[in-house]
Write an enzyme that holds these catalytic residues in place. Structure first.
Site, PDB file in Angstrom:
ATOM      1  CG  HIS A   6       8.010   9.398   7.600  1.00 14.27           C
ATOM      2  ND1 HIS A   6       8.759  10.200   8.416  1.00 14.27           N
ATOM      3  CD2 HIS A   6       7.960   8.182   8.210  1.00 14.27           C
ATOM      4  CE1 HIS A   6       9.155   9.511   9.470  1.00 14.27           C
ATOM      5  NE2 HIS A   6       8.686   8.280   9.372  1.00 14.27           N
ATOM      6  CG  ASP A  48     -13.521  -7.281   6.448  1.00 13.69           C
ATOM      7  OD1 ASP A  48     -14.033  -6.185   6.146  1.00 13.69           O
ATOM      8  OD2 ASP A  48     -13.786  -7.871   7.511  1.00 13.69           O
ATOM      9  CG  ASN A  63     -10.862  -4.662   8.636  1.00 11.52           C
ATOM     10  OD1 ASN A  63     -10.912  -5.107   7.505  1.00 11.52           O
ATOM     11  ND2 ASN A  63     -11.916  -4.651   9.442  1.00 11.52           N
TER      12      ASN A  63
END
Length: 135
Positions: free
Chosen positions: A20, A28, A124
């Protein structure tokens, strides 16, 4: 033999070890992932697989509570932004950060998945792990 879901053993392991609030990056093909960050490299050919293909597979098995994107995505990859908004709007917040901040955040991710995404500036994404026992 596994029947469905993510087949890549390294990604399955990375997802299982992500807790968590940990961050996971999907990048990329050309992104300069910082040294020392665990990388599951899926890049095969230009645009194979794409960030969205990988993201969709991960979303089937992973809880996300927040998403981080470069603010440059608005100018350089509006269609990629639209695809992200389609996946996350109403489900979790999307936070936009400056490119330099995104680079600093990448140094703190639990791991990164490098895709074959090619030719788009700022696609990204960093996803923050959610808490599955609250679902």
């Amino acid at each position: 033999m596994q029947k469905y879901g993510i087949l890549n053993a390294q990604i399955r392991s990375l997802l299982a070890r992500t807790g968590h609030r940990d961050w996971l990056a999907i990048t990329d093909a050309g992104y300069n992932i910082p040294l020392g960050i665990e990388v599951a490299d899926l890049a095969f050919l230009p645009d194979i697989p794409t960030i969205l293909q990988v993201l969709d597979g991960i979303l089937d098995e992973f809880s996300v509570e927040k998403v981080y994107l470069s603010d440059g995505i608005h100018n350089y990859a509006p269609s990629q932004l639209e695809a992200y908004e389609k996946r996350f709007q109403g489900k979790c917040p999307i936070v936009f950060v400056k490119d330099e901040e995104m680079d600093d955040m990448m140094k703190q991710v639990k791991g990164a998945v490098r895709t074959g995404n090619y030719g788009i500036h700022c696609p990204n994404i960093i996803i923050q792990a959610g808490c599955t026992y609250d679902e």
